[in-house]
Design a protein around this motif. Sequence first.
Motif, PDB file in Angstrom:
ATOM      1  N   LEU A 114     -14.337  -3.539 -13.188  1.00  0.00           N
ATOM      2  CA  LEU A 114     -14.153  -4.271 -11.696  1.00  0.00           C
ATOM      3  C   LEU A 114     -12.845  -5.036 -11.890  1.00  0.00           C
ATOM      4  O   LEU A 114     -11.943  -4.709 -10.996  1.00  0.00           O
ATOM      5  CB  LEU A 114     -15.283  -5.214 -11.333  1.00  0.00           C
ATOM      6  N   ILE A 115     -12.523  -5.420 -12.957  1.00  0.00           N
ATOM      7  CA  ILE A 115     -11.271  -6.015 -13.238  1.00  0.00           C
ATOM      8  C   ILE A 115     -10.047  -4.941 -13.318  1.00  0.00           C
ATOM      9  O   ILE A 115      -8.960  -4.997 -12.579  1.00  0.00           O
ATOM     10  CB  ILE A 115     -11.241  -6.987 -14.436  1.00  0.00           C
ATOM     11  N   THR A 116     -10.290  -4.106 -14.029  1.00  0.00           N
ATOM     12  CA  THR A 116      -9.617  -2.755 -13.930  1.00  0.00           C
ATOM     13  C   THR A 116      -9.261  -2.219 -12.639  1.00  0.00           C
ATOM     14  O   THR A 116      -7.935  -2.115 -12.388  1.00  0.00           O
ATOM     15  CB  THR A 116     -10.047  -1.860 -14.942  1.00  0.00           C
ATOM     16  N   LEU A 117     -10.212  -2.149 -11.910  1.00  0.00           N
ATOM     17  CA  LEU A 117     -10.125  -1.622 -10.538  1.00  0.00           C
ATOM     18  C   LEU A 117      -9.301  -2.323  -9.534  1.00  0.00           C
ATOM     19  O   LEU A 117      -8.339  -2.005  -8.894  1.00  0.00           O
ATOM     20  CB  LEU A 117     -11.251  -1.508 -10.046  1.00  0.00           C
ATOM     21  N   ALA A 118      -9.358  -3.787  -9.830  1.00  0.00           N
ATOM     22  CA  ALA A 118      -8.623  -4.715  -8.970  1.00  0.00           C
ATOM     23  C   ALA A 118      -7.139  -4.540  -9.643  1.00  0.00           C
ATOM     24  O   ALA A 118      -6.014  -4.815  -8.704  1.00  0.00           O
ATOM     25  CB  ALA A 118      -9.110  -6.190  -9.274  1.00  0.00           C
ATOM     26  N   ALA A 119      -7.005  -4.604 -10.673  1.00  0.00           N
ATOM     27  CA  ALA A 119      -5.511  -4.337 -11.542  1.00  0.00           C
ATOM     28  C   ALA A 119      -4.699  -2.966 -10.859  1.00  0.00           C
ATOM     29  O   ALA A 119      -3.897  -3.142 -10.700  1.00  0.00           O
ATOM     30  CB  ALA A 119      -5.603  -4.566 -12.913  1.00  0.00           C
ATOM     31  N   LEU A 167      -5.592  -1.675  -8.238  1.00  0.00           N
ATOM     32  CA  LEU A 167      -5.045  -1.508  -6.815  1.00  0.00           C
ATOM     33  C   LEU A 167      -3.928  -2.540  -6.597  1.00  0.00           C
ATOM     34  O   LEU A 167      -3.036  -2.592  -5.499  1.00  0.00           O
ATOM     35  CB  LEU A 167      -6.296  -1.908  -6.061  1.00  0.00           C
ATOM     36  N   ILE A 168      -3.913  -3.628  -7.390  1.00  0.00           N
ATOM     37  CA  ILE A 168      -2.733  -4.471  -7.382  1.00  0.00           C
ATOM     38  C   ILE A 168      -1.561  -3.620  -7.742  1.00  0.00           C
ATOM     39  O   ILE A 168      -0.568  -3.885  -7.330  1.00  0.00           O
ATOM     40  CB  ILE A 168      -2.927  -5.958  -7.930  1.00  0.00           C
ATOM     41  N   GLY A 169      -1.457  -2.939  -8.709  1.00  0.00           N
ATOM     42  CA  GLY A 169      -0.404  -2.048  -9.143  1.00  0.00           C
ATOM     43  C   GLY A 169       0.184  -1.112  -8.052  1.00  0.00           C
ATOM     44  O   GLY A 169       1.234  -1.013  -7.999  1.00  0.00           O
ATOM     45  N   PHE A 170      -0.891  -0.433  -7.619  1.00  0.00           N
ATOM     46  CA  PHE A 170      -0.538   0.483  -6.318  1.00  0.00           C
ATOM     47  C   PHE A 170       0.113  -0.522  -5.065  1.00  0.00           C
ATOM     48  O   PHE A 170       1.282   0.113  -4.693  1.00  0.00           O
ATOM     49  CB  PHE A 170      -1.732   1.038  -5.805  1.00  0.00           C
ATOM     50  N   ALA A 171      -0.312  -1.624  -5.078  1.00  0.00           N
ATOM     51  CA  ALA A 171       0.601  -2.379  -3.814  1.00  0.00           C
ATOM     52  C   ALA A 171       1.846  -2.761  -4.161  1.00  0.00           C
ATOM     53  O   ALA A 171       2.872  -2.456  -3.444  1.00  0.00           O
ATOM     54  CB  ALA A 171      -0.368  -3.506  -3.465  1.00  0.00           C
ATOM     55  N   PHE A 222       6.030   5.314  -0.902  1.00  0.00           N
ATOM     56  CA  PHE A 222       5.486   6.357  -1.474  1.00  0.00           C
ATOM     57  C   PHE A 222       6.361   7.317  -2.108  1.00  0.00           C
ATOM     58  O   PHE A 222       7.075   8.072  -1.566  1.00  0.00           O
ATOM     59  CB  PHE A 222       4.715   7.026  -0.365  1.00  0.00           C
ATOM     60  N   VAL A 223       6.285   7.362  -3.522  1.00  0.00           N
ATOM     61  CA  VAL A 223       7.330   8.200  -4.019  1.00  0.00           C
ATOM     62  C   VAL A 223       6.717   9.583  -4.265  1.00  0.00           C
ATOM     63  O   VAL A 223       6.894  10.472  -3.726  1.00  0.00           O
ATOM     64  CB  VAL A 223       7.705   7.668  -5.287  1.00  0.00           C
ATOM     65  N   SER A 224       5.752   9.510  -5.281  1.00  0.00           N
ATOM     66  CA  SER A 224       4.942  10.876  -5.550  1.00  0.00           C
ATOM     67  C   SER A 224       3.479  10.336  -5.929  1.00  0.00           C
ATOM     68  O   SER A 224       3.336   9.390  -6.514  1.00  0.00           O
ATOM     69  CB  SER A 224       5.702  11.544  -6.631  1.00  0.00           C
ATOM     70  N   VAL A 225       2.523  11.375  -5.723  1.00  0.00           N
ATOM     71  CA  VAL A 225       1.419  11.011  -6.130  1.00  0.00           C
ATOM     72  C   VAL A 225       1.112  10.973  -7.690  1.00  0.00           C
ATOM     73  O   VAL A 225       0.282  10.313  -8.296  1.00  0.00           O
ATOM     74  CB  VAL A 225       0.515  12.027  -5.438  1.00  0.00           C
ATOM     75  N   HIS A 226       1.982  11.808  -8.299  1.00  0.00           N
ATOM     76  CA  HIS A 226       2.051  11.730  -9.796  1.00  0.00           C
ATOM     77  C   HIS A 226       2.329  10.432 -10.506  1.00  0.00           C
ATOM     78  O   HIS A 226       1.861   9.859 -11.673  1.00  0.00           O
ATOM     79  CB  HIS A 226       3.076  12.779 -10.227  1.00  0.00           C
ATOM     80  N   VAL A 227       3.275   9.523  -9.674  1.00  0.00           N
ATOM     81  CA  VAL A 227       3.493   8.287 -10.269  1.00  0.00           C
ATOM     82  C   VAL A 227       2.416   7.225 -10.131  1.00  0.00           C
ATOM     83  O   VAL A 227       2.043   6.528 -10.952  1.00  0.00           O
ATOM     84  CB  VAL A 227       4.815   7.679  -9.066  1.00  0.00           C
ATOM     85  N   TYR A 228       1.539   7.401  -8.893  1.00  0.00           N
ATOM     86  CA  TYR A 228       0.283   6.520  -8.815  1.00  0.00           C
ATOM     87  C   TYR A 228      -0.722   7.019  -9.828  1.00  0.00           C
ATOM     88  O   TYR A 228      -1.464   6.423 -10.256  1.00  0.00           O
ATOM     89  CB  TYR A 228      -0.047   6.831  -7.292  1.00  0.00           C
ATOM     90  N   LEU A 270      -3.781   5.522 -14.538  1.00  0.00           N
ATOM     91  CA  LEU A 270      -4.213   5.711 -15.956  1.00  0.00           C
ATOM     92  C   LEU A 270      -3.627   4.933 -17.011  1.00  0.00           C
ATOM     93  O   LEU A 270      -4.413   4.643 -17.826  1.00  0.00           O
ATOM     94  CB  LEU A 270      -3.480   7.420 -16.346  1.00  0.00           C
ATOM     95  N   GLY A 271      -2.258   4.571 -16.812  1.00  0.00           N
ATOM     96  CA  GLY A 271      -1.723   3.618 -17.859  1.00  0.00           C
ATOM     97  C   GLY A 271      -2.391   2.198 -17.785  1.00  0.00           C
ATOM     98  O   GLY A 271      -2.957   1.562 -18.531  1.00  0.00           O
ATOM     99  N   ILE A 272      -2.610   1.806 -16.574  1.00  0.00           N
ATOM    100  CA  ILE A 272      -3.229   0.223 -16.325  1.00  0.00           C
ATOM    101  C   ILE A 272      -4.624   0.426 -16.616  1.00  0.00           C
ATOM    102  O   ILE A 272      -5.183  -0.283 -17.539  1.00  0.00           O
ATOM    103  CB  ILE A 272      -3.319   0.062 -14.930  1.00  0.00           C
ATOM    104  N   GLY A 273      -5.300   1.622 -16.001  1.00  0.00           N
ATOM    105  CA  GLY A 273      -6.816   1.664 -16.642  1.00  0.00           C
ATOM    106  C   GLY A 273      -7.163   1.752 -17.822  1.00  0.00           C
ATOM    107  O   GLY A 273      -8.033   1.109 -18.446  1.00  0.00           O
ATOM    108  N   VAL A 274      -6.577   2.575 -18.766  1.00  0.00           N
ATOM    109  CA  VAL A 274      -6.882   2.952 -20.147  1.00  0.00           C
ATOM    110  C   VAL A 274      -6.302   1.622 -21.063  1.00  0.00           C
ATOM    111  O   VAL A 274      -7.100   1.157 -21.864  1.00  0.00           O
ATOM    112  CB  VAL A 274      -6.095   4.086 -20.475  1.00  0.00           C
ATOM    113  N   THR A 275      -5.408   1.125 -20.622  1.00  0.00           N
ATOM    114  CA  THR A 275      -5.032  -0.315 -21.331  1.00  0.00           C
ATOM    115  C   THR A 275      -5.991  -1.252 -21.341  1.00  0.00           C
ATOM    116  O   THR A 275      -6.328  -1.843 -22.162  1.00  0.00           O
ATOM    117  CB  THR A 275      -3.384  -0.503 -21.033  1.00  0.00           C
TER     118      THR A 275
END
Length: 100
Positions: free
Chosen positions: A29-34, A36-40, A48-54, A59-64
């Motif tokens: 849950l903390i990862t999901l919140a992080a 979403l905050i990173g997306f914002a 909106f740059v590219s879907v690949h950036v998001y 992946l970077g935030i979640g895996v870490t």
Amino acid sequence: MPKPSNLDNPEIAAFAWGRFRRMMRLMGLITLAAILIGFAWLYWQHGFVSVHVYIGAALGIGVTIMLTGLLMGLVFLSHGTGHDESIDDNIDADWQDNEN
């Protein structure tokens, strides 16, 4: 001969692994919140740059965060059940022999 671990006891092991699973759900849950905050933040800074950036950011935030939570959870599990004390530490005896 190594001492028996508390994780060999099914009741203690079930309690410890249950606590570990609860902690990992909380980390999810903390990862999901992080994420979403990173997306914002990304959208606020760059639009909106590219879907690949998001995808890469997610992946970077979640895996870490999940890997950090997993490793710390295993440390807490090992120490909390006394599994660390059941390990036969021959290295300590070697160090004492070399000091004398």
